[in-house]
Write a protein that holds these residues in place. Sequence first.
Motif, PDB file in Angstrom:
ATOM      1  N   VAL A 117       0.861  -1.180   0.000  1.00 29.57           N
ATOM      2  CA  VAL A 117       0.000   0.000   0.000  1.00 29.57           C
ATOM      3  C   VAL A 117       0.900   1.233   0.000  1.00 29.57           C
ATOM      4  N   ARG A 118       0.712   2.075  -0.990  1.00 26.29           N
ATOM      5  CA  ARG A 118       1.537   3.289  -1.065  1.00 26.29           C
ATOM      6  C   ARG A 118       0.891   4.398  -0.262  1.00 26.29           C
ATOM      7  N   THR A 119       1.406   4.602   0.940  1.00 26.17           N
ATOM      8  CA  THR A 119       0.860   5.644   1.809  1.00 26.17           C
ATOM      9  C   THR A 119       2.011   6.283   2.566  1.00 26.17           C
ATOM     10  N   PRO A 120       1.926   7.589   2.806  1.00 27.76           N
ATOM     11  CA  PRO A 120       3.012   8.256   3.541  1.00 27.76           C
ATOM     12  C   PRO A 120       3.218   7.647   4.922  1.00 27.76           C
ATOM     13  N   SER A 121       2.120   7.230   5.569  1.00 25.16           N
ATOM     14  CA  SER A 121       2.242   6.550   6.854  1.00 25.16           C
ATOM     15  C   SER A 121       0.937   5.824   7.149  1.00 25.16           C
ATOM     16  N   ALA A 122       0.915   5.073   8.232  1.00 27.17           N
ATOM     17  CA  ALA A 122      -0.308   4.357   8.587  1.00 27.17           C
ATOM     18  C   ALA A 122      -1.345   5.295   9.187  1.00 27.17           C
ATOM     19  N   PHE A 123      -0.945   6.555   9.438  1.00 27.84           N
ATOM     20  CA  PHE A 123      -1.828   7.450  10.193  1.00 27.84           C
ATOM     21  C   PHE A 123      -2.493   8.519   9.344  1.00 27.84           C
ATOM     22  N   VAL A 124      -2.237   8.526   8.035  1.00 34.98           N
ATOM     23  CA  VAL A 124      -2.936   9.507   7.204  1.00 34.98           C
ATOM     24  C   VAL A 124      -4.357   9.021   6.976  1.00 34.98           C
ATOM     25  N   SER A 144      -4.712   7.282  -3.260  1.00 40.59           N
ATOM     26  CA  SER A 144      -5.295   7.110  -4.587  1.00 40.59           C
ATOM     27  C   SER A 144      -6.295   5.963  -4.539  1.00 40.59           C
ATOM     28  N   GLY A 145      -7.149   5.890  -5.559  1.00 43.04           N
ATOM     29  CA  GLY A 145      -8.168   4.842  -5.600  1.00 43.04           C
ATOM     30  C   GLY A 145      -7.575   3.450  -5.496  1.00 43.04           C
ATOM     31  N   GLY A 146      -6.489   3.240  -6.199  1.00 44.26           N
ATOM     32  CA  GLY A 146      -5.855   1.920  -6.186  1.00 44.26           C
ATOM     33  C   GLY A 146      -5.359   1.548  -4.804  1.00 44.26           C
ATOM     34  N   ASN A 147      -4.807   2.514  -4.106  1.00 43.95           N
ATOM     35  CA  ASN A 147      -4.292   2.232  -2.767  1.00 43.95           C
ATOM     36  C   ASN A 147      -5.414   2.108  -1.749  1.00 43.95           C
ATOM     37  N   GLN A 148      -6.493   2.853  -1.962  1.00 43.46           N
ATOM     38  CA  GLN A 148      -7.662   2.655  -1.103  1.00 43.46           C
ATOM     39  C   GLN A 148      -8.157   1.224  -1.232  1.00 43.46           C
ATOM     40  N   GLN A 149      -8.224   0.751  -2.481  1.00 42.31           N
ATOM     41  CA  GLN A 149      -8.708  -0.610  -2.699  1.00 42.31           C
ATOM     42  C   GLN A 149      -7.754  -1.626  -2.073  1.00 42.31           C
ATOM     43  N   LYS A 150      -6.461  -1.317  -2.137  1.00 39.88           N
ATOM     44  CA  LYS A 150      -5.501  -2.234  -1.527  1.00 39.88           C
ATOM     45  C   LYS A 150      -5.685  -2.302  -0.015  1.00 39.88           C
ATOM     46  N   VAL A 151      -6.090  -1.199   0.597  1.00 33.35           N
ATOM     47  CA  VAL A 151      -6.354  -1.218   2.039  1.00 33.35           C
ATOM     48  C   VAL A 151      -7.474  -2.214   2.328  1.00 33.35           C
ATOM     49  N   ILE A 152      -8.524  -2.163   1.502  1.00 32.86           N
ATOM     50  CA  ILE A 152      -9.656  -3.083   1.697  1.00 32.86           C
ATOM     51  C   ILE A 152      -9.212  -4.525   1.459  1.00 32.86           C
ATOM     52  N   VAL A 153      -8.518  -4.736   0.342  1.00 33.56           N
ATOM     53  CA  VAL A 153      -8.079  -6.089  -0.004  1.00 33.56           C
ATOM     54  C   VAL A 153      -7.178  -6.639   1.100  1.00 33.56           C
ATOM     55  N   ALA A 154      -6.259  -5.823   1.581  1.00 26.61           N
ATOM     56  CA  ALA A 154      -5.346  -6.255   2.640  1.00 26.61           C
ATOM     57  C   ALA A 154      -6.129  -6.662   3.881  1.00 26.61           C
ATOM     58  N   ARG A 155      -7.084  -5.807   4.259  1.00 31.28           N
ATOM     59  CA  ARG A 155      -7.865  -6.081   5.462  1.00 31.28           C
ATOM     60  C   ARG A 155      -8.676  -7.366   5.310  1.00 31.28           C
ATOM     61  N   GLU A 156      -9.347  -7.510   4.183  1.00 33.06           N
ATOM     62  CA  GLU A 156     -10.268  -8.630   4.022  1.00 33.06           C
ATOM     63  C   GLU A 156      -9.535  -9.951   3.816  1.00 33.06           C
ATOM     64  N   LEU A 157      -8.448  -9.906   3.049  1.00 30.33           N
ATOM     65  CA  LEU A 157      -7.785 -11.162   2.715  1.00 30.33           C
ATOM     66  C   LEU A 157      -6.794 -11.606   3.787  1.00 30.33           C
ATOM     67  N   SER A 158      -6.486 -10.724   4.732  1.00 28.94           N
ATOM     68  CA  SER A 158      -5.525 -11.118   5.764  1.00 28.94           C
ATOM     69  C   SER A 158      -6.212 -11.784   6.951  1.00 28.94           C
TER      70      SER A 158
END
Lengths: 515, 375
Positions: free
Chosen positions: A401-408, A414-428
Amino acid sequence: MTNKEVVLEAKGITKRFPGVLANDKVDFDLHKGEIHALLGENGAGKSTLMNVLYGLYKADAGEVRVEGKIMELHSPKDAIKHGIGMVHQHFMLIPVFTVTENIMLGAETDHRAASNENPLVKLDRREVAQKVRDLSHQYGLDVDPEAIVGDLPVGIQQRVEIVKALYRKANILILDEPTAVLTPQEAEDLFRIMHELTAQGVSIIFITHKLKEVLKVADRITVMRSGRVVGTTTPQESTEQSLAEMMVGREVILTVQKGPAKPAETVLTVVDLHVKDMRGLHAVRGVSFEVRAGEVVGIAGVQGNGQTELAEALTGLRHIESGRFFLAGKDLTGKPPRVITEAGLANIPEDRQRHGLVLSYSVADNMMLCDYYQPRFSKGVIIQQNLVDANAARLIKEYDVRTPSAFVATGKLSGGNQQKVIVARELSRPVKLVVASQPTRGLDVGSIEYIHKEIIAMRDRGVAVLLISAELDEIMSLSDRIVVMYRGQIVAEVDRKDATREQLGLWMAGVHETA
Amino acid sequence: MQADTSSDLPSKGFLRSALDAMLVPFLAILTAVVLGGIIIAVVRGNPFLAYYGLIQGSFGSAKALSETAVWATPYIFAGLAVALAFKGGLFNIGAEGQLALGATVSALIGYALPDWLGFDLPAIIHLPLTILVGVAGGAFWAAIVGFLKAYTGGHEVINTIMMNYIALNTISYLLNGPMKDRDPNNVIARTPLIAESARMPEIFEGLRVHWGFVLALLTAFVIWWLLNKTTLGFEIRMVGANPDAAKYAGINVKRTIIVTMTLSGLLAGMAGALEVTGLNFRHELGFSIGYGFDAIAIALLGKSHPLGVVLASILFAAMRNGATRMQFLTQLPVDLISVLQALILLFVAADAIIRYLYGIKTKGERVVLTRGWGG
């Protein structure tokens, strides 16, 4: 068809937004009667360039020439005056108006200016309707001027937009992602119309991120990446692979690498499910199917054929009228989302910003959205910040996930990284079934590649995957079995090996007899 | 990229998130003070003397400080009530009614319970009980609105206003009738004094500041902790920020709405109960006029952050308290304070003006999802 007369030329267009250089000295030209595809990922600067050409943005530097003359664009009105028309991805039509009324809208004032009569009397529907009929005939558009727009299929609505532009005497058409909402057959029709238009001297800028279409219809292709033009080429000189690499700037694996599925026990059983949509109409009408561990079942269908409601019903977000569904043998019909989640469901929702994320929450908080109360994150009622942070750090790294930090705030990604947050959460999470609805909609090639890989990885770990997507390519490349939904019912079910694009396209359009 | 100004990021800690959120309000106050000074000068007053009087009257002596704290106590509780509801996406306009109801039932238990029982209670039982009943009264009153919102969709703004009318008019009847102080010399709509055993002990002899102020500061911290460090706070804020996502995440949105409203009313009821047990030792019709409404302004000024609410409450309290001294020194009307308060709120609400004046850039795209404001 291409000759060398340049009808539109943009030179050195630079547009800066706070913190972003959206267009950096972009050059672009359009020949008379050509289809010039503009290719690029989200955020590459395609839309910015088009908005400059259409007068919605003012460029910081650079000039736009129409037929050699420098053009001052202050608003879309100026662009229309110079013969530039735009068909937006989201149509600008009023559903309750007729085709004729929609086409007159905004152009009716011109008539009034010509005479001093009462403007209300001067609305001459018949004259406009005739003009629409003529244009429709001339370009093979087949649009009925008396039809109510809301009753028309999406493909025809799009043609209404094209007629609207032509009616305003456009000879340069900008089509913004026109195939995103179409079935494969409708897309074919659109390409036919595009060729008809160019044959009669209209020039078209075709914005897209679908490589197959570009190779099929474009005369020339310009690729943009991070605000710059990477290059201009032709379909003859390029392949899907070469174009994708130009777009992304690195080697891309387009075809999903996957071995044969090893389906095991049944995980999801759906029996005669009936679900109503928001308006109370029957959206899902008696759907039954199974998904087994270790396989991907793809639900194909044009949007609005009940897939959304089906996914919402299975995830507990929508009331089930009748029928049942079982997850790992447990009857979960009518159970609230939490019970279903705890039974082993991962849900990648269709509308990621509305359902999947709290945009004002940090990335770390969004990564525990569904199980914040579990011992993984909380002791009793107290959230353990160190566990939250550790989880976020791990997922950000693992899922890239391309993010400046875990706290932003997640809304800043970006849309792609937002989706990666969801995918990471759900698939982990330890899950038995993944319901993924439009998991890559609107994402760039790089993110799509990544998410596809993760979905196949889940399958190979023995998880059942239900994939719902309007992108036929996505269904084709990920699924092991394909189910086609049309008007709330399953009209076909095939093994991936036996499926062809053409046959699926026909099923999606409700044509059944050729089966 | 820098961390943003959104106040929904608990990981940044109590102080940091508060400071970020307080920038615009601070500049709004500054601007209002300057503008207020100009207004004073225009009406031929001396703005420096006026502000000197205001500060002296609110912070210049032990008594002034004590009185400021007395004013601030109900402001903090009611302000927290409104702020907590904001965080949960609810607009509690009913703090006024919840506070008055809390004060009334608190007073009732305070003066009548020993009579009902027929014997005196020890303070250790009577005082907490008096406060608890007041708190419960406020909580109950707000819970009704939460219930209506969750199960019928009835909008909390309308319903809290209606519940205000019901509460305030019922209380008016009670204080003029069944609960009226029977002292033959009394002509005021007020309850009898509560029993000694229901009163909070003094902190400093001769000063009116009471333990309620300390409790208010503690409560502010507890509310911050609840919102940012507990699963319940996570749920409340999520329902406020994105109810659809909350439903998706398995949160019982209806229950959370009721819980949020109940907690909000609980805080407002606390404000009322402490006015009775710590300060006035009775309830009187004129005592609570406006606290619940000022609380909305305070929550807005404090950007719904508990520390912000405390600071905003102290500011409002100081302005109310120092106004008399200002009037004494400059002969300017007390109403000027209302103008000043209005200016501050105007600049906070229309923060674009402040951002423009001081050249504060909004960092990146602003994510506004709350259905209320201030969340």
